[in-house]
Scaffold this active site. Structure first.
Site, PDB file in Angstrom:
ATOM      1  N   HIS A 134       0.551  -8.093   5.852  1.00  0.00           N
ATOM      2  CA  HIS A 134      -0.310  -8.612   4.786  1.00  0.00           C
ATOM      3  C   HIS A 134       0.547  -8.655   3.522  1.00  0.00           C
ATOM      4  O   HIS A 134       1.440  -7.823   3.355  1.00  0.00           O
ATOM      5  CB  HIS A 134      -1.474  -7.633   4.621  1.00  0.00           C
ATOM      6  CG  HIS A 134      -2.569  -8.082   3.708  1.00  0.00           C
ATOM      7  ND1 HIS A 134      -2.467  -8.004   2.349  1.00  0.00           N
ATOM      8  CD2 HIS A 134      -3.798  -8.593   3.969  1.00  0.00           C
ATOM      9  CE1 HIS A 134      -3.597  -8.447   1.802  1.00  0.00           C
ATOM     10  NE2 HIS A 134      -4.418  -8.809   2.767  1.00  0.00           N
ATOM     11  N   ASP A 211       0.465   0.810   6.883  1.00  0.00           N
ATOM     12  CA  ASP A 211      -0.652   0.125   6.261  1.00  0.00           C
ATOM     13  C   ASP A 211      -1.828   0.273   7.226  1.00  0.00           C
ATOM     14  O   ASP A 211      -1.880  -0.374   8.271  1.00  0.00           O
ATOM     15  CB  ASP A 211      -0.279  -1.345   6.043  1.00  0.00           C
ATOM     16  CG  ASP A 211      -1.446  -2.176   5.545  1.00  0.00           C
ATOM     17  OD1 ASP A 211      -2.598  -1.696   5.587  1.00  0.00           O
ATOM     18  OD2 ASP A 211      -1.203  -3.323   5.135  1.00  0.00           O
ATOM     19  N   GLN A 214      -6.457  -1.961   8.370  1.00  0.00           N
ATOM     20  CA  GLN A 214      -7.238  -2.453   9.510  1.00  0.00           C
ATOM     21  C   GLN A 214      -7.410  -1.406  10.607  1.00  0.00           C
ATOM     22  O   GLN A 214      -8.262  -1.575  11.478  1.00  0.00           O
ATOM     23  CB  GLN A 214      -6.577  -3.709  10.107  1.00  0.00           C
ATOM     24  CG  GLN A 214      -6.529  -4.905   9.164  1.00  0.00           C
ATOM     25  CD  GLN A 214      -7.910  -5.419   8.787  1.00  0.00           C
ATOM     26  OE1 GLN A 214      -8.911  -5.150   9.455  1.00  0.00           O
ATOM     27  NE2 GLN A 214      -7.985  -6.175   7.704  1.00  0.00           N
ATOM     28  N   LYS A 237     -13.292  -1.487   3.615  1.00  0.00           N
ATOM     29  CA  LYS A 237     -13.200  -2.015   4.973  1.00  0.00           C
ATOM     30  C   LYS A 237     -13.770  -1.045   6.000  1.00  0.00           C
ATOM     31  O   LYS A 237     -13.686  -1.262   7.199  1.00  0.00           O
ATOM     32  CB  LYS A 237     -11.737  -2.341   5.316  1.00  0.00           C
ATOM     33  CG  LYS A 237     -11.168  -3.501   4.500  1.00  0.00           C
ATOM     34  CD  LYS A 237      -9.758  -3.822   4.953  1.00  0.00           C
ATOM     35  CE  LYS A 237      -8.973  -4.621   3.929  1.00  0.00           C
ATOM     36  NZ  LYS A 237      -9.314  -6.039   3.936  1.00  0.00           N
ATOM     37  N   CYS A 375      -3.794 -13.981   3.605  1.00  0.00           N
ATOM     38  CA  CYS A 375      -2.795 -13.213   2.859  1.00  0.00           C
ATOM     39  C   CYS A 375      -1.585 -12.906   3.718  1.00  0.00           C
ATOM     40  O   CYS A 375      -1.025 -11.816   3.662  1.00  0.00           O
ATOM     41  CB  CYS A 375      -3.380 -11.916   2.304  1.00  0.00           C
ATOM     42  SG  CYS A 375      -4.671 -12.184   1.114  1.00  0.00           S
TER      43      CYS A 375
HETATM   44  C1  LIG Z   1      -3.465  -5.272   6.888  1.00  0.00           C
HETATM   45  C2  LIG Z   1      -3.976  -5.253   5.477  1.00  0.00           C
HETATM   46  N1  LIG Z   1      -3.271  -4.648   4.526  1.00  0.00           N
HETATM   47  C3  LIG Z   1      -3.692  -4.587   3.256  1.00  0.00           C
HETATM   48  C4  LIG Z   1      -4.878  -5.150   2.858  1.00  0.00           C
HETATM   49  C5  LIG Z   1      -5.261  -5.080   1.408  1.00  0.00           C
HETATM   50  O1  LIG Z   1      -6.341  -4.272   1.206  1.00  0.00           O
HETATM   51  P1  LIG Z   1      -7.023  -4.165  -0.223  1.00  0.00           P
HETATM   52  O2  LIG Z   1      -7.240  -5.567  -0.693  1.00  0.00           O
HETATM   53  O3  LIG Z   1      -8.294  -3.443   0.021  1.00  0.00           O
HETATM   54  O4  LIG Z   1      -6.085  -3.431  -1.118  1.00  0.00           O
HETATM   55  C6  LIG Z   1      -5.655  -5.785   3.815  1.00  0.00           C
HETATM   56  C7  LIG Z   1      -6.953  -6.386   3.462  1.00  0.00           C
HETATM   57  O5  LIG Z   1      -7.148  -7.502   3.115  1.00  0.00           O
HETATM   58  C8  LIG Z   1      -5.199  -5.858   5.152  1.00  0.00           C
HETATM   59  O6  LIG Z   1      -5.901  -6.488   6.099  1.00  0.00           O
END
Ligand SMILES: Cc1ncc(COP(=O)(O)O)c(C=O)c1O
Lengths: 418, 155
Positions: A134, A211, A214, A237, A375
């Site tokens: 991401h 990370d 998910q 999430k 993203c």
């Molecule tokens: C794999 C992953 N990493 C990071 C994020 C970013 O999360 P957040 O926007 O809650 O900081 C997301 C969510 O969109 C994600 O799916």
């Protein structure tokens, strides 16, 4: 391949209709149809228990934390710190001092890239990420690399959306300072072989950041067994509120890092020209924190634990298998990601229907999915598609909803007529 | 399915999406320009052949959603054979149609097939899809060399 799910021979005992009753929003109608919410990888819905915990806090305990010598201040501080303890237990951290509240995964990763990275990564050093990150686990490292003169290296993904771990070892060398990767891909659904990656990195003394945006919402997580050095995740999430997230880190990492932001709460003693830092975790929590958010996340964790993370994982596996089986019956269907170990995010394209047209069509029937690059523009570029659809499930979704979704896909195919 | 949705995806739009007209490269183009919408990944190249102030040929290549593709397709049909000034006028009408500031029934004769895009006005996030090809064409005609990006509109 390590088995995260199959290792737990639990039988599924899941009353989804009962669980759904806790989510007021699931009664909404969209364009005259019952809402079918399949955008859970973006954010999840909130149960009554979480909404009430936040509203109770504001109605009965609102005050600033760690400062006030009055009843409400003590209640607020206790609620905030109790949430920290719940999170520590939830991911099996050794101590709640390893739990830092942030705004979410993105801020957690930025915190590490700056407070740890700027101290320990220098000119000519290397940072390993994967090609399936991401943007929030890519850009912070790009910024760090630019700032200190380091270089990014990438673990590639293969055609089925899994990491090419055979290449991983060849990327490791004396200059490697950290490995940062996603536990579960938000595009492919792939669950990455974390234990293997951690072992190979640790053999060379290299820390690993996960990370968990998910994975933490969907899988039982044990940071001691994963042995990762950092884990980042987001409350929203996992049925919690927005604006609250977590950074877990090993104690020695936290103690050796620079502070992140400066301000109130994070200090020990302050003079006009210098200061000393508070103990961890407070050293990394400058300013008045998101108290209601933390308490809401604590309530979310209570809710998840009451159902049981193993039950949630098993139920979602069933849903995902069912959805994939039905979706692949369309001969025009392309599914992106075929990992044997996978979670409930399914990216797809149906014939030549553009994802934005598809999402707009599904919305007409109350079905909410995500369309776009998720993203993860480097993934899209490698797949050579501009955008994909993504349906992502959570434990309150049902096979009946998947049936309804499939029916709307058929309608979309007829409507756009290919 | 509600009526706004039907208005957005009119038959003529679905038809041009499925079988775009004037699709493909133009070898002897006098004006070529790329346009993209970085948010959704829509990307088109517009080719124009202008001679004596007349747009003799208009073609396009690329990919994107039904709205953007149909818009590019209908645009090439609309401006082919027209003068640069006429193309500019269509460009202005098209904007008015998308903002709902022209009664398409009243001016149907003037705007022709462009009336099909009146439904886009009800879906603000899709307006950029519809205007991408038009902006690109307009910049190409007036020899602005920088590629069009929908995100710069707002800067
Ligand atoms: C794999 C992953 N990493 C990071 C994020 C970013 O999360 P957040 O926007 O809650 O900081 C997301 C969510 O969109 C994600 O799916």
């Amino acid at each position: 391949m390590e088995t995260i799910i199959a290792a737990t021979p639990t039988t599924l005992n899941f009353d989804v209709q009962n669980i759904r009753k806790n989510f007021p929003i699931l009664n909404e109608q969209v364009h005259g149809h019952p809402l079918i919410y399949f955008d859970n990888a973006a954010t999840t819905q909130k149960p009554r228990q979480v909404i009430e915990a936040i509203s109770d806090y504001y109605q009965h305990s609102n005050a600033n934390v760690h400062r006030a010598i009055h009843t409400l201040g003590e209640q607020a501080t206790e609620g905030y710190e109790e949430a920290r303890r719940k999170i520590a237990r939830f991911i099996n951290a050794e101590s709640e001092k390893q739990i830092i509240f942030t705004r979410g995964t993105t801020e957690s990763i930025n915190l590490v890239a700056s407070a740890w990275g700027e101290k320990f990564v220098g000119q000519g050093d290397e940072i390993i990420v994967t090609e399936m990150e991401h943007h929030s686990n890519l850009i912070p490292w790009q910024l760090l690399a630019e700032k200190v003169g380091a270089k990014l290296r990438y673990i590639p993904f293969t055609e089925d959306g899994t990491l090419d771990t055979s290449l991983f070892e060849t990327l490791l060398n004396k200059q490697t300072k950290i490995v940062a990767l996603t536990h579960m891909s938000n595009v492919f659904g792939t669950i990455n072989p974390i234990k293997k990656i951690v072992r190979l990195a640790h053999d060379r003394g290299i820390p690993v950041l996960l990370d968990g945006a998910q994975s933490v919402p969907h899988l039982p997580i044990d940071v001691q067994s994963l042995d990762c050095d950092f884990l980042a995740f987001s409350g929203h999430k996992m049925v919690g509120p927005t604006g609250i997230g977590v950074l877990y880190a090993k104690t020695n990492r936290l103690e050796n890092m620079n502070p992140y932001q400066g301000g109130g709460e994070m200090i020990n003693a302050v003079w006009l020209d210098r200061a000393t830092w508070a103990e961890i975790p407070h050293k990394f929590e400058a300013g008045t924190p998101n108290i209601a958010g933390a308490i809401g996340l604590g309530a979310a964790i209570d809710f998840l634990q009451q159902i049981g993370m193993k039950q949630i994982t098993l139920y979602e596996q069933q849903l995902t298998t069912y959805a994939l089986e039905r979706m692949t019956r369309f001969k025009e269907m392309t599914i992106y990601g075929h990992a044997p170990e996978r979670g409930s995010a399914i990216s797809f394209n149906l014939g030549s229907i553009h994802p934005h047209d598809m999402a707009q069509f599904l919305d007409q029937y109350g079905v909410a999915i995500r369309a776009g690059h998720h993203c993860a523009q480097p993934i899209m570029r490698k797949l050579n598609v501009a955008a994909v659809n993504r349906a992502s499930f959570y434990f309150y979704n049902t096979t009946e909803e998947i049936d309804a979704f499939i029916d709307v896909l058929k309608k979309a195919r007829d409507f756009f007529d290919f | 399915m509600d009526s706004e949705f039907r208005e957005l995806y009119q038959q003529i739009i679905l038809d041009h999406n499925k079988s775009p007209r004037n699709y493909g490269h133009l070898d002897d183009a006098t004006h070529v320009l790329d346009g993209q919408n970085p948010v959704c990944g829509d990307h088109y190249t517009i080719y124009l052949k202008v001679k004596d102030n007349i747009i003799e040929q208009a073609r396009f290549e690329g990919s994107g959603c039904a709205i953007s593709k149909a818009s590019a397709s209908i645009m090439t049909e609309t401006i082919k054979g027209k003068t640069i000034e006429e193309a500019d006028r269509y460009f202005e009408w098209f904007h008015k149609i998308l903002t709902g500031s022209v009664d398409v029934n009243e001016s149907l004769l003037k705007v022709g097939k462009l009336a099909a895009f009146a439904g886009v006005a009800d879906f603000p996030v899709r307006v950029k899809c519809a205007t991408l090809a038009w902006h690109t064409m307009h910049n190409a005609l007036h020899n602005k060399k920088e590629r069009v990006s929908t995100e710069e509109d707002e800067a």
